[in-house]
Design a protein around this motif. Sequence first.
Motif, PDB file in Angstrom:
ATOM      1  N   ALA A  56      43.106  30.191  28.951  1.00 41.87           N
ATOM      2  CA  ALA A  56      42.322  29.890  30.152  1.00 41.87           C
ATOM      3  C   ALA A  56      43.177  29.146  31.189  1.00 41.87           C
ATOM      4  O   ALA A  56      43.080  29.409  32.389  1.00 41.87           O
ATOM      5  CB  ALA A  56      41.091  29.059  29.783  1.00 41.87           C
ATOM      6  N   GLU A  57      43.996  28.222  30.715  1.00 43.11           N
ATOM      7  CA  GLU A  57      44.877  27.494  31.647  1.00 43.11           C
ATOM      8  C   GLU A  57      45.876  28.442  32.313  1.00 43.11           C
ATOM      9  O   GLU A  57      46.190  28.311  33.503  1.00 43.11           O
ATOM     10  CB  GLU A  57      45.613  26.380  30.903  1.00 43.11           C
ATOM     11  N   ILE A  58      46.381  29.386  31.545  1.00 44.10           N
ATOM     12  CA  ILE A  58      47.331  30.338  32.115  1.00 44.10           C
ATOM     13  C   ILE A  58      46.648  31.207  33.166  1.00 44.10           C
ATOM     14  O   ILE A  58      47.203  31.461  34.246  1.00 44.10           O
ATOM     15  CB  ILE A  58      47.946  31.200  30.992  1.00 44.10           C
ATOM     16  N   GLN A  59      45.434  31.660  32.903  1.00 47.99           N
ATOM     17  CA  GLN A  59      44.709  32.480  33.871  1.00 47.99           C
ATOM     18  C   GLN A  59      44.405  31.691  35.140  1.00 47.99           C
ATOM     19  O   GLN A  59      44.486  32.216  36.264  1.00 47.99           O
ATOM     20  CB  GLN A  59      43.405  32.997  33.240  1.00 47.99           C
ATOM     21  N   LYS A  60      44.065  30.401  35.001  1.00 45.96           N
ATOM     22  CA  LYS A  60      43.788  29.576  36.165  1.00 45.96           C
ATOM     23  C   LYS A  60      45.038  29.414  37.035  1.00 45.96           C
ATOM     24  O   LYS A  60      44.987  29.522  38.268  1.00 45.96           O
ATOM     25  CB  LYS A  60      43.279  28.212  35.703  1.00 45.96           C
ATOM     26  N   ALA A  61      46.190  29.181  36.394  1.00 44.93           N
ATOM     27  CA  ALA A  61      47.439  29.063  37.151  1.00 44.93           C
ATOM     28  C   ALA A  61      47.837  30.392  37.781  1.00 44.93           C
ATOM     29  O   ALA A  61      48.396  30.427  38.882  1.00 44.93           O
ATOM     30  CB  ALA A  61      48.550  28.563  36.224  1.00 44.93           C
ATOM     31  N   HIS A  63      45.777  32.744  38.944  1.00 46.07           N
ATOM     32  CA  HIS A  63      44.967  32.965  40.138  1.00 46.07           C
ATOM     33  C   HIS A  63      45.337  31.997  41.262  1.00 46.07           C
ATOM     34  O   HIS A  63      45.214  32.327  42.439  1.00 46.07           O
ATOM     35  CB  HIS A  63      43.483  32.820  39.802  1.00 46.07           C
ATOM     36  N   ARG A  64      45.805  30.806  40.906  1.00 45.13           N
ATOM     37  CA  ARG A  64      46.093  29.795  41.926  1.00 45.13           C
ATOM     38  C   ARG A  64      47.468  29.992  42.556  1.00 45.13           C
ATOM     39  O   ARG A  64      47.632  29.886  43.771  1.00 45.13           O
ATOM     40  CB  ARG A  64      45.998  28.399  41.304  1.00 45.13           C
ATOM     41  N   TYR A  65      48.499  30.266  41.731  1.00 41.89           N
ATOM     42  CA  TYR A  65      49.870  30.332  42.230  1.00 41.89           C
ATOM     43  C   TYR A  65      50.417  31.762  42.334  1.00 41.89           C
ATOM     44  O   TYR A  65      51.296  32.026  43.147  1.00 41.89           O
ATOM     45  CB  TYR A  65      50.811  29.510  41.336  1.00 41.89           C
ATOM     46  N   GLY A  66      49.976  32.637  41.447  1.00 43.17           N
ATOM     47  CA  GLY A  66      50.595  33.947  41.368  1.00 43.17           C
ATOM     48  C   GLY A  66      51.519  34.035  40.161  1.00 43.17           C
ATOM     49  O   GLY A  66      51.951  33.027  39.583  1.00 43.17           O
ATOM     50  N   HIS A  69      55.266  32.420  40.381  1.00 41.39           N
ATOM     51  CA  HIS A  69      55.452  31.005  40.703  1.00 41.39           C
ATOM     52  C   HIS A  69      56.024  30.267  39.492  1.00 41.39           C
ATOM     53  O   HIS A  69      55.685  30.583  38.348  1.00 41.39           O
ATOM     54  CB  HIS A  69      54.116  30.390  41.118  1.00 41.39           C
ATOM     55  N   PRO A  70      56.906  29.282  39.701  1.00 46.90           N
ATOM     56  CA  PRO A  70      57.517  28.576  38.553  1.00 46.90           C
ATOM     57  C   PRO A  70      56.517  27.903  37.634  1.00 46.90           C
ATOM     58  O   PRO A  70      56.732  27.852  36.425  1.00 46.90           O
ATOM     59  CB  PRO A  70      58.439  27.550  39.233  1.00 46.90           C
ATOM     60  N   VAL A  71      55.399  27.376  38.183  1.00 46.19           N
ATOM     61  CA  VAL A  71      54.413  26.715  37.332  1.00 46.19           C
ATOM     62  C   VAL A  71      53.754  27.719  36.393  1.00 46.19           C
ATOM     63  O   VAL A  71      53.624  27.493  35.178  1.00 46.19           O
ATOM     64  CB  VAL A  71      53.364  26.006  38.208  1.00 46.19           C
ATOM     65  N   THR A  72      53.341  28.870  36.938  1.00 48.42           N
ATOM     66  CA  THR A  72      52.731  29.918  36.108  1.00 48.42           C
ATOM     67  C   THR A  72      53.733  30.450  35.082  1.00 48.42           C
ATOM     68  O   THR A  72      53.391  30.676  33.913  1.00 48.42           O
ATOM     69  CB  THR A  72      52.240  31.069  36.994  1.00 48.42           C
ATOM     70  N   LEU A  73      54.960  30.643  35.520  1.00 46.26           N
ATOM     71  CA  LEU A  73      55.982  31.160  34.612  1.00 46.26           C
ATOM     72  C   LEU A  73      56.267  30.176  33.492  1.00 46.26           C
ATOM     73  O   LEU A  73      56.422  30.563  32.328  1.00 46.26           O
ATOM     74  CB  LEU A  73      57.266  31.455  35.402  1.00 46.26           C
TER      75      LEU A  73
END
Length: 637
Positions: A56-61, A63-66, A69-73
């Motif tokens: 769920a945290e990964i899906q939220k990041a 949708h927010r960053y793409g 993005h380094p945070v999602t990656l």
Amino acid sequence: MGKYLFKSHNHPLKLLIWWSVCIIFLIFFACAPNSEKTPEAGRLAASDFHRQYSYAEIQKALHRYGSAHPVTLRMTMSHLLYESSRESYPTRDTLNLIDRLTRQSNDSIFRSVYHILEARYQNKHNRHLCYLHAIKARDFFEATRDTFGMVDAYKILAHRSGTTADDGGISASDLKRYDKRLTDLVRSSSHTEHRQYYLQSLLIGDLKRIKKRDIRYFEGIYRQFEALRPDSLLLWTGRQNLMMDYYYKGMRVQSDSMMRICVATAPMRRKSRALLDSSYASQITTPDQQIALYLKALAAYERTRVHDNQLLFDIYDCMADAFRRKQDFRNALDYTVLKDSVEAAEAASQKEVAVQTLESRYKVKQKDAELLQKEKERRKFYYLFLIGALVAVITTALGYYNYVTRRKLQALNQQQEDVKRVISHDLLSPLSALEMLNSRMEKSLPDDGSISEGLRRQRLYLHHIQGLCHNLVGWLWHDRSDAHQEMPLEEVVKGVLLELEAFFASYDTKVDYELSGSASEIQLSDPNAFRTIIRNLLTNSVRHGKAQIVKISVATSQTNLTFQILDDGATIDAELAMRLADFLNGQADQRNISGLGLYLAGRFLKRLRGQYEVVPAREDGFSNSHNLLFPLNRSKI
């Protein structure tokens, strides 16, 4: 910097060089790749990837960053690291996506974590690729001194599945070295997982070491292991290790008891393996008991829905063996067929994975090639413009430098011609007239000893000044077009003796000359230099050594020419002989020589690659032997 720029305008060449440096810097700046590093990626370390992110945290990041993005990656790769450590390996498509995203980020820590994921994935598919990816990650984490990354890399290097012979060409000594490095890292680390791993490695290891230790030592390690994190997955492996320690000690009752605990506490994905291992318990002796356990293991395997062909192969193999011992050969044949089908399916799966891997890599490389081609086309105009400007500036600078240098050389050559003309005409002509006048006066005056001695001294000084003038002319004219005309050695030596005939007569010196062997056939490529050397050595022997008899001998060998001058003058001591040899051979500062003659002799001797030495003469009637050694090149010097 401002002062330098202001001064550079006073000299056009400095200004052109300065602008050339500026253009080179612009080219380097334009060609440098964009790092595209973000503040989030700059603060990353390998330890940041060991957090367990939920889906769920990964899906939220996402949708927010793409996705790029380094945070999602970072969150995605951290989740994959955690799952792969629990033997839930990522898929090929996921790794291809991570590969493409990390290449776009140009961040070293992302690429290194990707190599860890790729190595874990290839551990059961391609042993050599597994090794290569783990080595790349190891090198980066060793350079950054990141303990988490080094532990992950060395775990893959030291504990790859399979045998040593099928280990991608890696020797057993390398595997031991990797395992020792891993043990040193986890022993010195304070992290809980690393500490658990170190205690786990102590529970099972060398069989000789386990048999020597008391069982209470391993039980104490297990209690430490259990106290660190009771809910850890490694605790179950610790129980397995303690069970094996009991087994090695011959304590079958304790081993069976711990095995029952392992089966009861095994996680779902390890349940089937635990049931299969429990068939080796001492109380399970009959084939029926073993078959019952194997059926439970098969049922547990089907419930986990995890495809592990090696585990399924082991279960079918054990079932076939148990039915053979029960003499139920029909069932034994059926499970043998199932075992063979699993083996064939595993081989087909490996081939399919290899094909998919090659296909995905080809697609990724094709996409990278397209992006690279677009980037090249975008920068092509800038490259051509900057390189053309640089070539124009360098060409202008070189043309200006060539023009200034040519003008200076022309002025210097004109000065040399003027000086040579002054020496040849304005000095040598009066000197020749004075010499003729001196000869006439000597013949017309009465035979008076004091007058004759004075005229003789005058003639000696005239010869000395003439020799100096000849040296100056030869020095100034040596590099001109007439300096490299070949002449026979014999002709050059006879010319020097004829030139110094009046000089030898003034000192009442007798000169003998002889050639031996093929010396008369030697051609001199630089006759002016050779003439200057022997003229100065002969005049020095007579003028300073007071020699009355001089003997010149020339001999040749296959590779060298030896020119020897023997004189009966004052004996040269060893210290002076060493100084003369050092001066003429270029081993001492020739600017300290007071006379122009010896300076020119040493300079030309070095140009002809010759060597000079003066030693006591071995021939009777002579004091000193001046030896010149020249290398021959096809009968030429």
